[in-house]
Design a protein around this motif. Structure first.
Motif, PDB file in Angstrom:
ATOM      1  N   ASN A  73       0.836  -1.195   0.000  1.00 17.95           N
ATOM      2  CA  ASN A  73       0.000   0.000   0.000  1.00 17.95           C
ATOM      3  C   ASN A  73       0.871   1.246   0.000  1.00 17.95           C
ATOM      4  OD1 ASN A  73       0.854   0.545   2.681  1.00 17.95           O
ATOM      5  ND2 ASN A  73      -0.823  -0.621   3.522  1.00 17.95           N
ATOM      6  N   ARG A  74       0.205   2.381  -0.009  1.00 16.54           N
ATOM      7  CA  ARG A  74       0.865   3.667   0.202  1.00 16.54           C
ATOM      8  C   ARG A  74       0.592   4.039   1.645  1.00 16.54           C
ATOM      9  NH1 ARG A  74       4.304   5.604  -3.119  1.00 16.54           N
ATOM     10  NH2 ARG A  74       3.847   7.697  -2.430  1.00 16.54           N
ATOM     11  N   GLU A  75       1.519   4.789   2.229  1.00 17.97           N
ATOM     12  CA  GLU A  75       1.347   5.184   3.614  1.00 17.97           C
ATOM     13  C   GLU A  75       1.787   6.621   3.800  1.00 17.97           C
ATOM     14  OE1 GLU A  75       2.336   2.460   6.851  1.00 17.97           O
ATOM     15  OE2 GLU A  75       3.599   4.064   7.626  1.00 17.97           O
ATOM     16  N   GLN A  76       1.035   7.341   4.616  1.00 22.32           N
ATOM     17  CA  GLN A  76       1.414   8.704   4.990  1.00 22.32           C
ATOM     18  C   GLN A  76       1.677   8.743   6.481  1.00 22.32           C
ATOM     19  OE1 GLN A  76      -1.888  11.154   3.715  1.00 22.32           O
ATOM     20  NE2 GLN A  76      -0.664  11.974   2.050  1.00 22.32           N
ATOM     21  N   ARG A  77       2.712   9.496   6.825  1.00 21.82           N
ATOM     22  CA  ARG A  77       3.009   9.831   8.207  1.00 21.82           C
ATOM     23  C   ARG A  77       3.124  11.344   8.282  1.00 21.82           C
ATOM     24  NH1 ARG A  77       6.893   5.067  10.535  1.00 21.82           N
ATOM     25  NH2 ARG A  77       5.858   3.376   9.445  1.00 21.82           N
ATOM     26  N   LYS A  78       3.504  11.852   9.425  1.00 19.53           N
ATOM     27  CA  LYS A  78       3.529  13.303   9.628  1.00 19.53           C
ATOM     28  C   LYS A  78       4.312  14.036   8.539  1.00 19.53           C
ATOM     29  CE  LYS A  78       4.696  16.809  13.032  1.00 19.53           C
ATOM     30  NZ  LYS A  78       5.289  17.082  14.333  1.00 19.53           N
ATOM     31  N   ASN A  79       5.540  13.610   8.264  1.00 18.58           N
ATOM     32  CA  ASN A  79       6.387  14.346   7.326  1.00 18.58           C
ATOM     33  C   ASN A  79       6.857  13.530   6.139  1.00 18.58           C
ATOM     34  OD1 ASN A  79       6.411  16.817   8.756  1.00 18.58           O
ATOM     35  ND2 ASN A  79       7.877  15.957  10.204  1.00 18.58           N
ATOM     36  N   LYS A  80       6.194  12.416   5.863  1.00 15.02           N
ATOM     37  CA  LYS A  80       6.652  11.628   4.717  1.00 15.02           C
ATOM     38  C   LYS A  80       5.547  10.728   4.197  1.00 15.02           C
ATOM     39  CE  LYS A  80       8.818   8.066   7.591  1.00 15.02           C
ATOM     40  NZ  LYS A  80      10.074   7.395   7.900  1.00 15.02           N
ATOM     41  N   GLU A  81       5.780  10.279   2.998  1.00 12.73           N
ATOM     42  CA  GLU A  81       4.896   9.312   2.356  1.00 12.73           C
ATOM     43  C   GLU A  81       5.780   8.217   1.789  1.00 12.73           C
ATOM     44  OE1 GLU A  81       2.172   9.371  -1.568  1.00 12.73           O
ATOM     45  OE2 GLU A  81       1.613  10.844  -0.028  1.00 12.73           O
ATOM     46  N   LEU A  82       5.336   6.977   1.894  1.00 14.83           N
ATOM     47  CA  LEU A  82       6.130   5.880   1.360  1.00 14.83           C
ATOM     48  C   LEU A  82       5.238   4.835   0.737  1.00 14.83           C
ATOM     49  CD1 LEU A  82       6.078   3.187   3.526  1.00 14.83           C
ATOM     50  CD2 LEU A  82       7.180   4.929   4.903  1.00 14.83           C
ATOM     51  N   GLY A  85       2.229   4.861  19.273  1.00 12.46           N
ATOM     52  CA  GLY A  85       1.469   6.089  19.118  1.00 12.46           C
ATOM     53  C   GLY A  85       1.739   6.877  17.847  1.00 12.46           C
ATOM     54  N   GLU A  86       2.504   6.345  16.910  1.00 15.39           N
ATOM     55  CA  GLU A  86       2.849   7.079  15.686  1.00 15.39           C
ATOM     56  C   GLU A  86       1.655   7.132  14.728  1.00 15.39           C
ATOM     57  OE1 GLU A  86       6.407   7.248  12.380  1.00 15.39           O
ATOM     58  OE2 GLU A  86       6.197   5.446  13.600  1.00 15.39           O
ATOM     59  N   LEU A  87       1.157   8.338  14.491  1.00 15.12           N
ATOM     60  CA  LEU A  87       0.025   8.526  13.578  1.00 15.12           C
ATOM     61  C   LEU A  87       0.439   8.208  12.143  1.00 15.12           C
ATOM     62  CD1 LEU A  87      -1.769  11.801  14.724  1.00 15.12           C
ATOM     63  CD2 LEU A  87      -2.764   9.522  14.546  1.00 15.12           C
ATOM     64  N   HIS A  88      -0.436   7.480  11.452  1.00 17.91           N
ATOM     65  CA  HIS A  88      -0.207   7.169  10.047  1.00 17.91           C
ATOM     66  C   HIS A  88      -1.543   6.790   9.413  1.00 17.91           C
ATOM     67  CE1 HIS A  88       0.023   3.301  12.130  1.00 17.91           C
ATOM     68  NE2 HIS A  88      -0.373   2.746  10.987  1.00 17.91           N
ATOM     69  N   PHE A 131      -3.360   3.717   2.446  1.00 14.99           N
ATOM     70  CA  PHE A 131      -4.338   3.852   1.367  1.00 14.99           C
ATOM     71  C   PHE A 131      -3.803   3.170   0.112  1.00 14.99           C
ATOM     72  CE2 PHE A 131      -1.575   7.468   1.484  1.00 14.99           C
ATOM     73  CZ  PHE A 131      -1.294   7.769   0.171  1.00 14.99           C
ATOM     74  N   ASN A 132      -4.657   3.033  -0.883  1.00 21.27           N
ATOM     75  CA  ASN A 132      -4.310   2.358  -2.142  1.00 21.27           C
ATOM     76  C   ASN A 132      -3.746   0.961  -1.893  1.00 21.27           C
ATOM     77  OD1 ASN A 132      -5.163   4.602  -3.567  1.00 21.27           O
ATOM     78  ND2 ASN A 132      -3.111   5.418  -3.840  1.00 21.27           N
ATOM     79  N   THR A 133      -4.377   0.219  -1.017  1.00 21.93           N
ATOM     80  CA  THR A 133      -3.937  -1.146  -0.723  1.00 21.93           C
ATOM     81  C   THR A 133      -4.142  -2.019  -1.955  1.00 21.93           C
ATOM     82  OG1 THR A 133      -4.477  -0.883   1.602  1.00 21.93           O
ATOM     83  CG2 THR A 133      -4.298  -3.147   0.787  1.00 21.93           C
ATOM     84  N   LYS A 134      -3.122  -2.788  -2.283  1.00 20.95           N
ATOM     85  CA  LYS A 134      -3.206  -3.748  -3.382  1.00 20.95           C
ATOM     86  C   LYS A 134      -3.801  -5.026  -2.821  1.00 20.95           C
ATOM     87  CE  LYS A 134       0.909  -1.739  -5.381  1.00 20.95           C
ATOM     88  NZ  LYS A 134       2.349  -1.873  -5.533  1.00 20.95           N
ATOM     89  N   HIS A 135      -4.873  -5.503  -3.449  1.00 19.93           N
ATOM     90  CA  HIS A 135      -5.539  -6.716  -2.964  1.00 19.93           C
ATOM     91  C   HIS A 135      -5.193  -7.895  -3.861  1.00 19.93           C
ATOM     92  CE1 HIS A 135      -8.211  -3.433  -1.421  1.00 19.93           C
ATOM     93  NE2 HIS A 135      -7.872  -4.062  -0.322  1.00 19.93           N
ATOM     94  N   PRO A 136      -4.918  -9.039  -3.261  1.00 22.23           N
ATOM     95  CA  PRO A 136      -4.813  -9.269  -1.822  1.00 22.23           C
ATOM     96  C   PRO A 136      -3.455  -8.799  -1.295  1.00 22.23           C
ATOM     97  CG  PRO A 136      -4.370 -11.313  -2.972  1.00 22.23           C
ATOM     98  CD  PRO A 136      -4.703 -10.275  -4.026  1.00 22.23           C
ATOM     99  N   SER A 137      -3.448  -8.436  -0.033  1.00 25.61           N
ATOM    100  CA  SER A 137      -2.207  -8.093   0.674  1.00 25.61           C
ATOM    101  C   SER A 137      -2.099  -8.991   1.891  1.00 25.61           C
ATOM    102  CB  SER A 137      -2.200  -6.633   1.130  1.00 25.61           C
ATOM    103  OG  SER A 137      -1.930  -5.767   0.064  1.00 25.61           O
ATOM    104  N   ARG A 138      -0.849  -9.255   2.273  1.00 26.61           N
ATOM    105  CA  ARG A 138      -0.623 -10.100   3.456  1.00 26.61           C
ATOM    106  C   ARG A 138       0.632  -9.608   4.163  1.00 26.61           C
ATOM    107  NH1 ARG A 138       1.409 -15.806   4.299  1.00 26.61           N
ATOM    108  NH2 ARG A 138       2.200 -15.622   2.190  1.00 26.61           N
TER     109      ARG A 138
END
Length: 167
Positions: free
Chosen positions: A52-61, A74-77, A80-87
């Motif tokens: 998938n794609r992931e966002q955090r406070k100051n970056k996207e990966l 406690g790290e907010l994230h 999105f855009n999860t590829k199905h199926p994912s494991r």
């Protein structure tokens, strides 16, 4: 949104508790909540399939198969855009594990994690869970302790370097 211990946005296919180490094999077959959330405990996610794609406070990966994603407590994230199926294999580390070994929880960070060693340790941990005999809990603890007490420099692949974008 805080996710409780051992809970992830996908479906937990298999679950193990090794006295302070929670191991979950999680699958994603359908779209899940894509909002901001966090986990109470530190955890490592090893992407086996999909991603998938992931966002955090100051970056996207982009989290791709074969990669490990590190989460501090406690790290907010948001994912999105999860590829199905994912494991994924999720290794969650409760505070009682750190205190049981007299470890400083703040010294375990993404910057101190040797990602090459972590891949091996997470796969061995998963294997120990699948066999779960009288020695497995000790082996799981030893594998996780080796990641925390022998930190190495980050060893990222070219794809890791390309997938991280600072905002």
């Amino acid at each position: 949104l805080q996710l409780e211990n051992g809970k992830y946005l996908g479906s937990n296919k298999r679950s193990w508790d090794a006295n302070g180490i929670l191991v979950r094999e999680t699958e994603y077959h359908n779209k899940v909540f894509e909002g901001w959330h966090y986990h109470k405990n530190y955890h490592l996610t090893f992407i086996l399939q999909g991603g998938n794609r992931e966002q955090r406070k100051n970056k996207e990966l982009e989290a791709l198969p074969g990669e490990i994603v590190f989460y501090e407590s406690g790290e907010l994230h948001r994912n999105f855009n999860t590829k199905h199926p994912s494991r994924n294999i999720n290794i969650e580390i409760e505070t009682r594990f750190f205190s049981g070994y007299d470890l400083d929880v703040t010294s375990f960070t993404a910057a101190t994690l040797n990602y090459t060693n972590a891949k091996f340790a997470l796969l061995k941990t998963y294997h120990e869970c699948l066999t779960m005999d009288e020695h497995s809990q000790t082996a799981i603890h030893a594998l996780l302790l080796s990641l925390m007490t022998s930190p190495g420099k980050i060893e990222k692949t070219d794809s890791d370097r390309k997938s991280t974008r600072l905002n």
